[in-house]
Design an enzyme around this catalytic site. Structure first.
Site, short mmCIF file in Angstrom:
data_model
loop_
_atom_site.label_atom_id
_atom_site.label_comp_id
_atom_site.label_asym_id
_atom_site.label_seq_id
_atom_site.Cartn_x
_atom_site.Cartn_y
_atom_site.Cartn_z
N ARG A 1 0.82 -1.21 0.00
CA ARG A 1 0.00 0.00 0.00
C ARG A 1 0.86 1.27 0.00
NH1 ARG A 1 -4.59 -2.10 4.30
NH2 ARG A 1 -5.95 -3.09 2.76
N GLY B 1 -8.65 -10.43 0.07
CA GLY B 1 -7.36 -10.88 0.61
C GLY B 1 -6.95 -12.27 0.18
#
Length: 397
Positions: free
Chosen positions: A41, A351
């Site tokens: 991220r 995920g």
């Protein structure tokens, strides 16, 4: 979706000297020592920050980290490790600023990181007073955090209401484009894979997609519930018998449109849920009372792979078996490689899906890998995300 893009402002020369407030998603995992253990991220946030710096903006970046208590700072809530990693990636120092709501000293060509925005009282409830304070810090607000796009909070929604200009950063814009390509104007046939342990957690997604897709592939515990709905026995496999009627309704809705929910014709079973449990391939109508279904069988996987290779668009959320155990990973592996080989545009999110993509090394062959878990699921449910709604409104307002 018609939104103003930060790249548009840069191309028009409207950024030099402006104060740019970027809401990024820097919520990274950390080890027990507070070190970042996975920085995807942070790396994904770099293009937007560099775009602003190169355009001559005074750049402020903020993000949430974890789930802190508003107004109660603890060292583990600090973005300090993120500031350090950002500095390494940008090749410059990135100062971390605490108590930033009353003003930030940052000059054009400089970047600062503003401490964890969820520490500010009123953040999660989208306090108007807090949102106005944030908006007063900037000339341009840039939303570049798709992982928070489904939340209407002060730093994601309220500030976009009150900032002089509100726009989408490159990461958020890319998500918007991929979602529109996959769901708003897909190339047909559109095939969706929805897998997971429970129908209940994804029932609204299944119902929404049943009105849109040409093929709906179900996997995991969800597939077991659909097998029950199809009149098959599943032994002691994970399922939700009380949702059989809803599963039947999804199948009927698909059938009425000339579409289908393919039910497995063979499955991989074990007697216990363990990595070393002996795996047995069985016909779908030959599951014993003490069997656990832990994967789709090779015949089913081959049939589904053919459908994926012939698709025009693929939406993927969830592995179809217990792919963490090698003996029960072949179904997910087969479908993953079929997606990689398919000429279809593919978008994947969630995920476990991202873990499967990494395990089978197909990152470069998936059309778009979504960075948002909850936000991606809400899009599949057919919801309009708060971030998309406010940016669309600001673009035409």
């Amino acid at each position: 979706m018609k939104v103003l893009r930060f790249s548009d402002l840069v191309q028009r020369g409207q950024v030099p000297g402006k104060r740019v407030f970027i809401r990024a998603d820097l919520n990274v995992p950390q080890d027990n020592e507070g070190r970042i253990s996975e920085d995807t991220r942070v790396r994904a946030s770099i293009p937007c920050i560099e775009m602003a710096l190169q355009a001559g903006a005074a750049v402020m970046v903020t993000s949430h980290l974890g789930r802190p208590t508003e107004g109660a700072f603890k060292p583990e809530d600090s973005l300090a490790p993120v500031a350090q990693r950002l500095g390494q990636l940008l090749g410059r120092e990135v100062p971390l600023r605490a108590d930033w709501l009353d003003g930030v000293d940052v000059q054009p060509g400089q970047v600062v990181l503003l401490e964890n925005c969820r520490l500010n009282p009123g953040e999660k409830k989208n306090s108007e007073a807090l949102a106005r304070q944030m908006a007063a810090l900037c000339d341009i607000f840039v939303h570049d955090a798709f992982g928070t796009a489904h939340r209407a909070e002060a730093s994601t929604y309220g500030v976009a209401q009150f900032a002089p200009v509100a726009c989408a950063g490159p990461l958020l814009a890319a998500e918007m484009d991929a979602i529109s390509r996959a769901l708003a104007a897909p190339k047909r046939p559109l095939v969706a894979i929805v897998a997971g342990s429970k129908v209940s957690t994804k029932l609204t997604i299944l119902q929404s997609l049943s009105n849109k897709v040409d093929g709906l592939i179900v996997g995991g515990g969800i597939a077991n519930t659909f097998m029950l709905a199809a009149g098959l026995k599943i032994g002691k496999s994970l399922a939700e018998p009380d949702l059989v009627d809803q599963a039947s309704a999804v199948m009927q809705a698909m059938k009425a449109r000339g579409a289908a929910v393919p039910i497995p014709v063979d499955v991989v079973c074990a007697k216990t849920f363990a990595a070393d449990a002996p795996a047995t391939v069985k016909a779908a109508d030959a599951v014993a009372d003490d069997d656990l279904i832990l994967d789709i069988g090779p015949q089913t996987a081959a049939h589904l792979a053919d459908r994926l290779k012939a698709a025009g668009t693929i939406v993927w959320n969830g592995p179809v078996g217990v792919f963490e155990f090698d003996a029960f990973s072949q179904g997910t592996r087969t479908l993953a490689h079929a997606i990689a080989q398919s000429p279809a545009f593919s978008i994947a999110g969630g995920g476990d899906t991202l873990a499967a993509i990494a395990k089978y090394g197909i990152e470069q062959q998936v059309g778009y890998i979504s960075t948002g878990g909850g936000a991606f699921l809400e899009v599949l449910e057919g919801k309009t995300l708060p971030a998309f709604e406010i940016l669309t409104r600001r673009a035409v307002g």
